[in-house]
Design a protein around this motif. Sequence first.
Motif, PDB file in Angstrom:
ATOM      1  N   VAL A  17     -33.711 -41.763 -41.316  1.00 30.12           N
ATOM      2  CA  VAL A  17     -32.508 -40.998 -41.622  1.00 30.12           C
ATOM      3  C   VAL A  17     -31.891 -41.677 -42.837  1.00 30.12           C
ATOM      4  O   VAL A  17     -31.344 -42.764 -42.743  1.00 30.12           O
ATOM      5  CB  VAL A  17     -31.530 -40.955 -40.432  1.00 30.12           C
ATOM      6  CG1 VAL A  17     -30.282 -40.165 -40.803  1.00 30.12           C
ATOM      7  CG2 VAL A  17     -32.203 -40.362 -39.204  1.00 30.12           C
ATOM      8  N   HIS A  18     -32.060 -41.025 -43.949  1.00 28.62           N
ATOM      9  CA  HIS A  18     -31.664 -41.597 -45.236  1.00 28.62           C
ATOM     10  C   HIS A  18     -30.244 -41.142 -45.567  1.00 28.62           C
ATOM     11  O   HIS A  18     -30.014 -39.972 -45.863  1.00 28.62           O
ATOM     12  CB  HIS A  18     -32.648 -41.127 -46.311  1.00 28.62           C
ATOM     13  CG  HIS A  18     -32.430 -41.729 -47.643  1.00 28.62           C
ATOM     14  ND1 HIS A  18     -33.277 -42.643 -48.186  1.00 28.62           N
ATOM     15  CD2 HIS A  18     -31.440 -41.555 -48.537  1.00 28.62           C
ATOM     16  CE1 HIS A  18     -32.828 -42.993 -49.373  1.00 28.62           C
ATOM     17  NE2 HIS A  18     -31.717 -42.340 -49.591  1.00 28.62           N
ATOM     18  N   ASP A  19     -29.296 -42.067 -45.494  1.00 31.76           N
ATOM     19  CA  ASP A  19     -27.906 -41.782 -45.846  1.00 31.76           C
ATOM     20  C   ASP A  19     -27.743 -41.933 -47.353  1.00 31.76           C
ATOM     21  O   ASP A  19     -27.778 -43.042 -47.871  1.00 31.76           O
ATOM     22  CB  ASP A  19     -26.965 -42.761 -45.145  1.00 31.76           C
ATOM     23  CG  ASP A  19     -26.941 -42.576 -43.642  1.00 31.76           C
ATOM     24  OD1 ASP A  19     -26.611 -41.468 -43.206  1.00 31.76           O
ATOM     25  OD2 ASP A  19     -27.237 -43.537 -42.920  1.00 31.76           O
ATOM     26  N   ALA A  20     -27.563 -40.817 -48.040  1.00 33.59           N
ATOM     27  CA  ALA A  20     -27.426 -40.834 -49.497  1.00 33.59           C
ATOM     28  C   ALA A  20     -25.962 -40.685 -49.894  1.00 33.59           C
ATOM     29  O   ALA A  20     -25.222 -39.901 -49.292  1.00 33.59           O
ATOM     30  CB  ALA A  20     -28.244 -39.706 -50.112  1.00 33.59           C
ATOM     31  N   ARG A  21     -25.571 -41.442 -50.889  1.00 29.66           N
ATOM     32  CA  ARG A  21     -24.207 -41.300 -51.415  1.00 29.66           C
ATOM     33  C   ARG A  21     -24.004 -39.858 -51.859  1.00 29.66           C
ATOM     34  O   ARG A  21     -24.866 -39.265 -52.506  1.00 29.66           O
ATOM     35  CB  ARG A  21     -23.977 -42.254 -52.583  1.00 29.66           C
ATOM     36  CG  ARG A  21     -23.871 -43.706 -52.170  1.00 29.66           C
ATOM     37  CD  ARG A  21     -23.438 -44.637 -53.317  1.00 29.66           C
ATOM     38  NE  ARG A  21     -23.545 -44.095 -54.644  1.00 29.66           N
ATOM     39  CZ  ARG A  21     -24.581 -44.302 -55.479  1.00 29.66           C
ATOM     40  NH1 ARG A  21     -25.589 -45.035 -55.108  1.00 29.66           N
ATOM     41  NH2 ARG A  21     -24.582 -43.771 -56.674  1.00 29.66           N
ATOM     42  N   GLN A  22     -22.861 -39.291 -51.544  1.00 34.12           N
ATOM     43  CA  GLN A  22     -22.611 -37.885 -51.836  1.00 34.12           C
ATOM     44  C   GLN A  22     -22.620 -37.589 -53.333  1.00 34.12           C
ATOM     45  O   GLN A  22     -22.946 -36.472 -53.740  1.00 34.12           O
ATOM     46  CB  GLN A  22     -21.296 -37.441 -51.205  1.00 34.12           C
ATOM     47  CG  GLN A  22     -21.396 -37.412 -49.694  1.00 34.12           C
ATOM     48  CD  GLN A  22     -20.166 -36.824 -49.039  1.00 34.12           C
ATOM     49  OE1 GLN A  22     -19.399 -36.092 -49.651  1.00 34.12           O
ATOM     50  NE2 GLN A  22     -19.986 -37.140 -47.778  1.00 34.12           N
ATOM     51  N   ALA A  23     -22.286 -38.571 -54.147  1.00 31.87           N
ATOM     52  CA  ALA A  23     -22.295 -38.358 -55.596  1.00 31.87           C
ATOM     53  C   ALA A  23     -23.707 -38.413 -56.174  1.00 31.87           C
ATOM     54  O   ALA A  23     -23.926 -38.047 -57.324  1.00 31.87           O
ATOM     55  CB  ALA A  23     -21.415 -39.398 -56.285  1.00 31.87           C
ATOM     56  N   ALA A  24     -24.673 -38.838 -55.358  1.00 29.47           N
ATOM     57  CA  ALA A  24     -26.022 -39.064 -55.865  1.00 29.47           C
ATOM     58  C   ALA A  24     -27.017 -37.962 -55.499  1.00 29.47           C
ATOM     59  O   ALA A  24     -28.181 -38.065 -55.850  1.00 29.47           O
ATOM     60  CB  ALA A  24     -26.542 -40.411 -55.346  1.00 29.47           C
TER      61      ALA A  24
END
Length: 135
Positions: free
Chosen positions: A108-115
């Motif tokens: 489960v890859h949590d990605a920064r919302q800006a990225a």
Amino acid sequence: MPILNLRLSTAPDARQSAAIAATLSQLTAQLLHKAPELTSVAISHLDAAHWFVGGPSLQAQGKASFFLDILISDETNTAAEKAAYIAAVFAAMEEYLGALHEVSYIHVHDARQAAWGYGGLTQQFRAVRKALQQP
């Protein structure tokens, strides 16, 4: 919102892929609270003779395996929600693939919302826009 990339050690089968995609979309909606209409599932296959766990190939071990990488926006799910999701996905994949090797991964890859984003807009932009539209 999420994109799920699933790699299977089985031969391509359109019916199985459709069933797995539906199950993963359902679990993603139910346990991670993601919108089904915005959930994408991409499935690829790698011959078990070319997938190795602990040395021998899966083919030699008579096992199947999978790797699921799901990209979601950071801080939109709790650790408990992600743990429940990982357990449910593993159980579902065991139902579909049969003799499943324990060393099958879910990330489960949590990605920064800006990225990251879709449709040319970042998830951060979408979140801010949604917040501004709330009364």
